[in-house]
Design a protein around this motif. Structure first.
Motif, PDB file in Angstrom:
ATOM      1  N   VAL A 197       0.738  -1.272   0.101  1.00 53.20           N
ATOM      2  CA  VAL A 197       0.001   0.060   0.098  1.00 53.20           C
ATOM      3  C   VAL A 197       0.858   1.253   0.031  1.00 53.20           C
ATOM      4  CG1 VAL A 197      -1.828   1.234   1.182  1.00 53.20           C
ATOM      5  CG2 VAL A 197      -1.884  -1.043   1.057  1.00 53.20           C
ATOM      6  N   SER A 198       1.735   1.262   0.906  1.00 44.32           N
ATOM      7  CA  SER A 198       2.805   2.517   1.047  1.00 44.32           C
ATOM      8  C   SER A 198       3.875   1.767   2.035  1.00 44.32           C
ATOM      9  CB  SER A 198       1.952   3.616   1.635  1.00 44.32           C
ATOM     10  OG  SER A 198       1.641   3.554   2.789  1.00 44.32           O
ATOM     11  N   PRO A 199       4.677   2.875   2.238  1.00 48.51           N
ATOM     12  CA  PRO A 199       5.715   2.125   3.067  1.00 48.51           C
ATOM     13  C   PRO A 199       5.242   1.677   4.475  1.00 48.51           C
ATOM     14  CG  PRO A 199       6.565   4.367   2.016  1.00 48.51           C
ATOM     15  CD  PRO A 199       4.989   4.284   1.623  1.00 48.51           C
ATOM     16  N   ALA A 214      -3.000   8.892 -13.253  1.00 48.67           N
ATOM     17  CA  ALA A 214      -1.849   9.445 -13.755  1.00 48.67           C
ATOM     18  C   ALA A 214      -0.686   8.292 -13.635  1.00 48.67           C
ATOM     19  CB  ALA A 214      -1.468  10.619 -13.185  1.00 48.67           C
ATOM     20  N   VAL A 215      -0.871   7.265 -13.011  1.00 46.64           N
ATOM     21  CA  VAL A 215       0.016   6.185 -12.739  1.00 46.64           C
ATOM     22  C   VAL A 215       0.652   5.636 -14.312  1.00 46.64           C
ATOM     23  CG1 VAL A 215       0.498   3.888 -11.824  1.00 46.64           C
ATOM     24  CG2 VAL A 215      -0.775   5.692 -10.681  1.00 46.64           C
ATOM     25  N   THR A 217       0.035   0.134  -6.110  1.00 42.97           N
ATOM     26  CA  THR A 217       0.149   1.518  -5.702  1.00 42.97           C
ATOM     27  C   THR A 217      -1.173   2.202  -5.334  1.00 42.97           C
ATOM     28  OG1 THR A 217       1.382   3.566  -6.387  1.00 42.97           O
ATOM     29  CG2 THR A 217      -0.187   2.777  -8.008  1.00 42.97           C
ATOM     30  N   THR A 218      -1.024   2.863  -4.491  1.00 42.16           N
ATOM     31  CA  THR A 218      -2.280   4.051  -4.325  1.00 42.16           C
ATOM     32  C   THR A 218      -2.514   5.202  -5.037  1.00 42.16           C
ATOM     33  OG1 THR A 218      -2.225   3.116  -2.126  1.00 42.16           O
ATOM     34  CG2 THR A 218      -3.568   4.756  -2.365  1.00 42.16           C
ATOM     35  N   THR A 219      -3.444   5.489  -5.588  1.00 40.50           N
ATOM     36  CA  THR A 219      -3.570   6.645  -6.449  1.00 40.50           C
ATOM     37  C   THR A 219      -5.289   7.165  -6.620  1.00 40.50           C
ATOM     38  OG1 THR A 219      -3.001   7.555  -8.714  1.00 40.50           O
ATOM     39  CG2 THR A 219      -3.805   5.305  -8.683  1.00 40.50           C
ATOM     40  N   LEU A 220      -5.372   8.087  -7.501  1.00 38.54           N
ATOM     41  CA  LEU A 220      -6.747   8.534  -7.738  1.00 38.54           C
ATOM     42  C   LEU A 220      -6.922   7.874  -9.232  1.00 38.54           C
ATOM     43  CD1 LEU A 220      -6.635  12.512  -6.833  1.00 38.54           C
ATOM     44  CD2 LEU A 220      -7.701  10.725  -5.647  1.00 38.54           C
TER      45      LEU A 220
END
Lengths: 92, 183
Positions: B69-71, B126-127, B140-143
């Motif tokens: 998800v994230s660090p 935008a990934v 990854t986490t994004t919009l």
């Protein structure tokens, strides 16, 4: 304002994914005089050139980052995790 | 509603995308993944990379059942709902190293796939989804539009999208619109 930021964890993302917090300044000591705290909270330099700011990767990894941005050209010089920064709370 | 014998409220689990039929197109397909379990794992401060530890303890041994998800944060996901005892056992195994939050009722998984799936997703996020930048298993986490989403590549032409339950139907509609030219 920079339109693309390279998050050290997520890669290059548009600014819409981030929230900006403002200048990344070294915090005065907790027992510093009121004038020092007033200056820290309210007074800002307005430099032309590189400026360090806190950005939160709100819609990504949710980490606080320190972005070095040129106030004249908007070029981003560097992005690092705020936890790795010497400016973080309690440090120095 | 309450149970007449005990007076306790009865909670019926209703999959949020149950009414949405899978969309199977030539270039893009959209399917709801059965609402099983999503466990959010948060490592303690300064904890090492727990990914190998989690992969070892994830209830579903299938490949990529652990999503970064994230660090210091991961999702453990699976198609099967965990019983109370299974989830307690899993959480107590992980707890010495990490905190766990059961998100099974809060997050929904959608699979989007097909030869045009990257082009479809590129309309909303935008990934960089090119296989070189976003290889198999990468997450990854994004919009997507204005909706916060978590994207994982689960196959060469397949992505899993994890979205907050309240946004699942809206995102599904967005996918239908974004994929219309490929369906």
């Amino acid at each position: 304002m920079a339109s693309l930021l390279s998050c050290p964890h997520c890669g290059t993302r548009p600014k819409e994914e981030f929230t900006i917090k403002g200048a990344a300044l070294t915090r005065p000591a907790s027992d510093a005089p009121a004038e020092a705290w007033f200056a820290h909270v309210y007074l800002r330099e307005n430099p032309r050139g590189n400026y360090e700011e806190y950005w939160h990767h709100t819609s990504g990894c949710r980490r606080w980052l320190v972005v070095t941005r040129d106030t004249a050209t908007h070029e981003v010089d560097g992005v690092r995790d705020a936890a790795a920064s010497p400016n973080r709370e309690g440090a120095a | 509603m309450s149970d007449q014998a005990t007076g306790k409220p009865v909670i019926t689990h209703r999959p949020v995308l149950a009414a949405r039929k899978p969309v199977i197109g030539t270039g893009v397909s959209i399917e709801a993944i059965p609402e099983g379990h999503v466990i959010h794992v948060l490592a303690g401060k300064g904890a090492e990379n727990l990914a190998p530890f989690l992969a070892e303890h994830a209830p579903e041994q299938a490949l990529f059942a652990v999503r970064a998800v994230s660090p210091g944060q991961w999702f453990i996901v699976g198609k099967k709902p965990l019983s109370n005892s299974e989830s307690t056992a899993l959480i107590s195994t992980l707890e010495p190293k990490a905190d766990c939050v059961d998100q099974s009722h809060g997050r929904v998984r959608i699979r989007v796939s097909g030869s045009k799936v990257e082009q479809m997703l590129a309309k909303g996020t935008a990934v960089d989804l090119a296989p070189t930048a976003f290889p198999l298993g990468h997450a990854t986490t994004t919009l997507i539009g204005h909706v916060a989403a978590h994207i994982t590549r689960t196959d060469a032409e397949s992505f899993e999208i994890i979205v907050l339950r309240g946004f699942a139907e809206s995102l599904w509609d967005d996918f239908e619109t974004m994929g219309r030219e490929f369906i």
